[in-house]
Write an enzyme that holds these catalytic residues in place. Sequence first.
Site, PDB file in Angstrom:
ATOM      1  N   HIS A 128       0.684  -0.913  -0.182  1.00 42.75           N
ATOM      2  CA  HIS A 128      -0.172   0.040  -0.408  1.00 42.75           C
ATOM      3  C   HIS A 128       0.661   1.450  -0.067  1.00 42.75           C
ATOM      4  O   HIS A 128       1.766   0.870   0.452  1.00 42.75           O
ATOM      5  CB  HIS A 128      -1.410   0.161   1.237  1.00 42.75           C
ATOM      6  CG  HIS A 128      -1.764   1.236   1.747  1.00 42.75           C
ATOM      7  ND1 HIS A 128      -1.618   2.046   1.639  1.00 42.75           N
ATOM      8  CD2 HIS A 128      -2.925   0.832   1.223  1.00 42.75           C
ATOM      9  CE1 HIS A 128      -2.968   3.306   1.905  1.00 42.75           C
ATOM     10  NE2 HIS A 128      -3.690   2.787   1.894  1.00 42.75           N
ATOM     11  N   ASP A 136       2.983  -4.646   7.886  1.00 45.99           N
ATOM     12  CA  ASP A 136       1.549  -3.968   7.970  1.00 45.99           C
ATOM     13  C   ASP A 136       0.732  -5.230   8.014  1.00 45.99           C
ATOM     14  O   ASP A 136       0.573  -6.222   6.823  1.00 45.99           O
ATOM     15  CB  ASP A 136       1.621  -3.192   6.504  1.00 45.99           C
ATOM     16  CG  ASP A 136       0.493  -3.030   6.151  1.00 45.99           C
ATOM     17  OD1 ASP A 136      -0.254  -2.971   6.753  1.00 45.99           O
ATOM     18  OD2 ASP A 136       0.287  -2.145   5.296  1.00 45.99           O
ATOM     19  N   GLN A 148      -4.406  -5.528   6.653  1.00 45.54           N
ATOM     20  CA  GLN A 148      -5.484  -6.263   6.549  1.00 45.54           C
ATOM     21  C   GLN A 148      -5.439  -7.886   7.137  1.00 45.54           C
ATOM     22  O   GLN A 148      -5.639  -8.587   6.745  1.00 45.54           O
ATOM     23  CB  GLN A 148      -4.893  -6.216   4.614  1.00 45.54           C
ATOM     24  CG  GLN A 148      -5.318  -5.221   4.347  1.00 45.54           C
ATOM     25  CD  GLN A 148      -6.907  -4.652   4.407  1.00 45.54           C
ATOM     26  OE1 GLN A 148      -7.810  -5.218   4.551  1.00 45.54           O
ATOM     27  NE2 GLN A 148      -7.204  -3.981   3.578  1.00 45.54           N
ATOM     28  N   LYS A 178     -10.826  -1.531  10.898  1.00 43.45           N
ATOM     29  CA  LYS A 178     -10.936  -2.464   9.398  1.00 43.45           C
ATOM     30  C   LYS A 178     -11.126  -3.508  10.344  1.00 43.45           C
ATOM     31  O   LYS A 178     -11.572  -5.028   9.845  1.00 43.45           O
ATOM     32  CB  LYS A 178      -9.315  -2.450   9.244  1.00 43.45           C
ATOM     33  CG  LYS A 178      -8.835  -1.427   7.568  1.00 43.45           C
ATOM     34  CD  LYS A 178      -7.843  -2.021   7.248  1.00 43.45           C
ATOM     35  CE  LYS A 178      -7.549  -0.877   6.376  1.00 43.45           C
ATOM     36  NZ  LYS A 178      -7.871  -0.235   5.472  1.00 43.45           N
ATOM     37  N   CYS A 212      -5.070   2.034  -3.255  1.00 43.38           N
ATOM     38  CA  CYS A 212      -3.768   3.169  -3.234  1.00 43.38           C
ATOM     39  C   CYS A 212      -2.484   2.244  -3.184  1.00 43.38           C
ATOM     40  O   CYS A 212      -1.900   1.902  -2.205  1.00 43.38           O
ATOM     41  CB  CYS A 212      -4.024   2.840  -1.606  1.00 43.38           C
ATOM     42  SG  CYS A 212      -5.277   4.852  -0.863  1.00 43.38           S
TER      43      CYS A 212
HETATM   44  N1  C6P Z   1      -6.578   0.087   3.107  1.00 41.74           N
HETATM   45  C1  C6P Z   1      -7.939   0.289   1.913  1.00 41.74           C
HETATM   46  O1  C6P Z   1      -9.472   0.533   0.841  1.00 41.74           O
HETATM   47  P1  C6P Z   1      -5.457   3.543   6.907  1.00 41.74           P
HETATM   48  O2  C6P Z   1      -6.133   4.362   6.269  1.00 41.74           O
HETATM   49  O3  C6P Z   1      -4.293   4.323   7.780  1.00 41.74           O
HETATM   50  O4  C6P Z   1      -6.433   2.656   8.157  1.00 41.74           O
HETATM   51  O5  C6P Z   1      -4.462   2.521   6.783  1.00 41.74           O
HETATM   52  C2  C6P Z   1      -3.641   2.217   5.856  1.00 41.74           C
HETATM   53  C3  C6P Z   1      -3.502   0.768   5.074  1.00 41.74           C
HETATM   54  C4  C6P Z   1      -2.509   0.984   5.188  1.00 41.74           C
HETATM   55  N2  C6P Z   1      -1.741  -1.249   4.603  1.00 41.74           N
HETATM   56  C5  C6P Z   1      -2.828  -1.154   4.000  1.00 41.74           C
HETATM   57  C6  C6P Z   1      -2.325  -2.864   3.496  1.00 41.74           C
HETATM   58  C7  C6P Z   1      -3.918  -1.192   3.796  1.00 41.74           C
HETATM   59  O6  C6P Z   1      -5.112  -1.695   3.486  1.00 41.74           O
HETATM   60  C8  C6P Z   1      -4.105   0.162   4.457  1.00 41.74           C
HETATM   61  C9  C6P Z   1      -5.671   0.472   3.906  1.00 41.74           C
HETATM   62  C10 C6P Z   1      -7.407   0.848   2.978  1.00 41.74           C
HETATM   63  O7  C6P Z   1      -7.647  -0.861   0.857  1.00 41.74           O
HETATM   64  C11 C6P Z   1      -7.977   2.281   2.579  1.00 41.74           C
HETATM   65  S1  C6P Z   1      -7.056   3.334   1.267  1.00 41.74           S
END
Ligand code: C6P
Length: 406
Positions: free
Chosen positions: A121, A199, A202, A225, A364
């Site tokens: 991401h 990370d 997910q 999430k 993203c």
């Molecule tokens: N992905 C998606 O629709 P935040 O926005 O800080 O809570 O998470 C960022 C982020 C970082 N790593 C991974 C693997 C992610 O999936 C995400 C967030 C969302 O896929 C919003 S872009």
Amino acid sequence: MFDIQEIRSQFTILNQQVNGKPLVYLDNAATSQKPNSVLEVWNKYYTELNANVHRGIHTLSQLATEEMELSRRKVQKFINAKHDFEVIFTKGTTEGLNLIAYILTQKLKKDDEIIISYLEHHSNIVPWQLLCERTGAKLRVIPIDENGILQLDYLDQYLSEKTKVVSVNQVSNALGIVNPIEEIIAKTRKNSDAYIVIDGAQSAPHFTIDVQKMDCDFFVFSGHKMYAPMGTGILYGKQEILEDLPPFHGGGEMIATCSFDGTTYAGLPFKYEAGTPNVGGNIALGAAIDFIGKVGQSTIQNHENALLEYAQRQLLEIENLKVYGEKANRTGVVSFNLEGTGISSDVGMILDKMGIAVRTGHHCTQPIMDFFNIAGTVRASFAIYNTFEEIDSLVEGVKKAQRMLS
Ligand code: C6P
């Protein structure tokens, strides 16, 4: 077996019509819905307990502090951290990753290397690019094959005494691919002294996480999430590493002493929690962990995998539909395109008219889209409350979109 209708009854938001159709919410990788138990805890905090934490002698402040620290211990247990003070509250994965990249600045010098993967991401790309700009270090990227699977022989080639950081996700948000982080961590430990960052944005909503067994140095994820409110997240770091590294933000509560001659820092976790935290959200994150615990992590994982299999099987029966990462080990996400029928957002808009919420576009993860030479995909992502009937609606919706767009 579990009673899915009973689970759904805990999510009031699901019981509504969107564009005149029952809501089918399949955008859980972007953010999950919140069960009433989480909303009640959040509401109770603001109606009965609201006070700043760690700085009041008065009763409300002490109660709020106790609740937030209880939540920290729930997170500790959830990820099996050795100590509760290794659990830092953040506002999400993005903040966690930026924090780590910032505090590592002094540890890197020109020509050192940071290894990430093609499946990251932007939150796990840009903070490292910024770190490279600050230090002169270089980014190396583990490539993927046509199934989206990481080519780990490149990791073998890249790892050296120059490697200072290896940062990869456990599950790709764009494709749902489960990465072999055990192997990545083992190879990294064997061939370098790099800091290992995972990370877990997910993976934490779907898997049992054990940071000690994993032997990572940092693990970050977002609360929103995994059934908790937005603006919540966790950074886990090993005690000795967090103690060694400098603070991120300066401000209230992160100091031991402060004078114009200089400042000394508080111990963990407060050294990394400057300013007033999201107390209500952090407490509600504990309630989300309780919710996951009650349903059972294996129940969640089995159900979501069954939904994925069911969705993929039916979608692949549609002519000219391509699933990205079809052959890879995946969880919770199916990412696809209708070939020859315009852009993914057209499909998303048609589905929305049918009450079906999916995400479209690059998610993203522009490098993944560039790799497949596409602008974006349609992504359906699952949570414990999704049903097989909802997958049927999705499949019908995609067929209708294909008819309309061709
Ligand atoms: N992905 C998606 O629709 P935040 O926005 O800080 O809570 O998470 C960022 C982020 C970082 N790593 C991974 C693997 C992610 O999936 C995400 C967030 C969302 O896929 C919003 S872009």
